[in-house]
Every structure is written in structure tokens, then in C-alpha cells.
Design a protein around this motif. Structure first.
Motif, PDB file in Angstrom:
ATOM      1  N   THR A  75     -48.189  63.097   3.163  1.00  0.00           N
ATOM      2  CA  THR A  75     -47.237  62.192   3.820  1.00  0.00           C
ATOM      3  C   THR A  75     -46.171  61.742   2.841  1.00  0.00           C
ATOM      4  O   THR A  75     -44.974  61.736   3.155  1.00  0.00           O
ATOM      5  CB  THR A  75     -47.982  60.962   4.394  1.00  0.00           C
ATOM      6  N   TRP A  76     -46.583  61.383   1.640  1.00  0.00           N
ATOM      7  CA  TRP A  76     -45.631  60.929   0.620  1.00  0.00           C
ATOM      8  C   TRP A  76     -44.662  62.050   0.256  1.00  0.00           C
ATOM      9  O   TRP A  76     -43.456  61.825   0.161  1.00  0.00           O
ATOM     10  CB  TRP A  76     -46.387  60.431  -0.608  1.00  0.00           C
ATOM     11  N   ILE A  77     -45.200  63.257   0.059  1.00  0.00           N
ATOM     12  CA  ILE A  77     -44.357  64.416  -0.274  1.00  0.00           C
ATOM     13  C   ILE A  77     -43.353  64.660   0.852  1.00  0.00           C
ATOM     14  O   ILE A  77     -42.172  64.926   0.595  1.00  0.00           O
ATOM     15  CB  ILE A  77     -45.233  65.669  -0.518  1.00  0.00           C
ATOM     16  N   HIS A  84     -42.141  62.465   2.965  1.00  0.00           N
ATOM     17  CA  HIS A  84     -41.135  61.399   2.954  1.00  0.00           C
ATOM     18  C   HIS A  84     -40.144  61.540   1.795  1.00  0.00           C
ATOM     19  O   HIS A  84     -39.056  60.967   1.839  1.00  0.00           O
ATOM     20  CB  HIS A  84     -41.808  60.029   2.923  1.00  0.00           C
ATOM     21  N   GLN A  85     -40.528  62.279   0.771  1.00  0.00           N
ATOM     22  CA  GLN A  85     -39.621  62.545  -0.348  1.00  0.00           C
ATOM     23  C   GLN A  85     -38.791  63.805  -0.100  1.00  0.00           C
ATOM     24  O   GLN A  85     -38.029  64.227  -0.965  1.00  0.00           O
ATOM     25  CB  GLN A  85     -40.417  62.721  -1.653  1.00  0.00           C
ATOM     26  N   ASN A  86     -38.961  64.399   1.082  1.00  0.00           N
ATOM     27  CA  ASN A  86     -38.276  65.650   1.458  1.00  0.00           C
ATOM     28  C   ASN A  86     -38.598  66.787   0.497  1.00  0.00           C
ATOM     29  O   ASN A  86     -37.736  67.596   0.157  1.00  0.00           O
ATOM     30  CB  ASN A  86     -36.763  65.450   1.565  1.00  0.00           C
ATOM     31  N   LEU A  87     -39.854  66.855   0.072  1.00  0.00           N
ATOM     32  CA  LEU A  87     -40.282  67.895  -0.862  1.00  0.00           C
ATOM     33  C   LEU A  87     -41.263  68.885  -0.238  1.00  0.00           C
ATOM     34  O   LEU A  87     -41.787  69.751  -0.931  1.00  0.00           O
ATOM     35  CB  LEU A  87     -40.929  67.254  -2.094  1.00  0.00           C
ATOM     36  N   SER A  88     -41.498  68.771   1.057  1.00  0.00           N
ATOM     37  CA  SER A  88     -42.506  69.611   1.711  1.00  0.00           C
ATOM     38  C   SER A  88     -42.203  71.102   1.592  1.00  0.00           C
ATOM     39  O   SER A  88     -43.113  71.919   1.502  1.00  0.00           O
ATOM     40  CB  SER A  88     -42.638  69.246   3.190  1.00  0.00           C
ATOM     41  N   GLN A  91     -40.730  72.531  -0.945  1.00  0.00           N
ATOM     42  CA  GLN A  91     -40.856  72.952  -2.340  1.00  0.00           C
ATOM     43  C   GLN A  91     -42.311  72.947  -2.832  1.00  0.00           C
ATOM     44  O   GLN A  91     -42.637  73.633  -3.782  1.00  0.00           O
ATOM     45  CB  GLN A  91     -40.025  72.049  -3.260  1.00  0.00           C
ATOM     46  N   LEU A 114     -49.732  60.208  -8.838  1.00  0.00           N
ATOM     47  CA  LEU A 114     -48.370  59.829  -9.218  1.00  0.00           C
ATOM     48  C   LEU A 114     -48.240  59.751 -10.736  1.00  0.00           C
ATOM     49  O   LEU A 114     -47.231  60.177 -11.302  1.00  0.00           O
ATOM     50  CB  LEU A 114     -47.975  58.504  -8.576  1.00  0.00           C
TER      51      LEU A 114
END
Length: 86
Positions: free
Chosen positions: A21-23, A25-29, A31, A61
Motif C-alpha cells: 500500500t505504501w509503495i 501511494h508513492q507511485n512506485l508500484s 518500479q 523503511l
């Protein structure tokens, strides 16, 4: 294996979901593949286990900010349940 780790630890699967979920929200899914996220959580659970989801997530983190993943290798030995940074 990841499945064995998830079955044997009630905190593992929720930690993976929180990281995913965090990834996202960071728009890193795009990558960071889901398999890599699961392996990062496994690395934390074998190297420095925590009994809470938030504590485990904070350790992930911390891994992100202390290790240059482009230059380091993370080794996870599922048979002996050990980890190392190469």
C-alpha cells in the motif's frame, strides 16, 4: 519459502500488505515488483524480527534509507532462516 513464513508468523502478511500500500501511494508500484516487496519483508523478519506490523514496516523503511539497494545484495537463506547484506 514466503508461504511458510506467512503461515508461521501472523505479522508477516499484514506487513507485506502495508508495504504494498505504501509503495502504491508513492507511485512506485511499476518500479518495484510485488515479489521484491515480499522478499524485503522476509529479509526483515529473518534478520531483525518484530512482533508488530508497524515495527516491521519501520524496519523496512530504515532498510531503504540505510542501504543503497542498487549497490548492495540482500541474501535471504530460507533453509537456515538467515540474512546478510553483501
Amino acid at each position: 519459502s514466503i508461504a511458510t513464513l506467512a503461515q508461521g508468523n501472523s505479522v508477516f502478511a499484514p506487513t507485506v500488505r502495508l508495504l504494498k500500500t505504501w509503495i502504491a501511494h508513492q507511485n512506485l508500484s511499476r518500479q518495484i515488483p510485488e515479489e521484491l516487496m515480499e522478499l524485503l519483508v522476509a529479509f526483515i523478519f529473518f534478520s531483525n524480527p518484530c512482533n508488530t506490523v508497524i515495527g516491521s514496516f519501520c524496519r523496512i523503511l530504515n532498510l531503504f534509507i540505510t542501504i543503497d539497494l542498487s549497490k548492495s545484495l540482500l541474501k535471504i537463506d530460507f533453509d537456515h532462516q538467515s540474512t546478510s547484506i553483501l
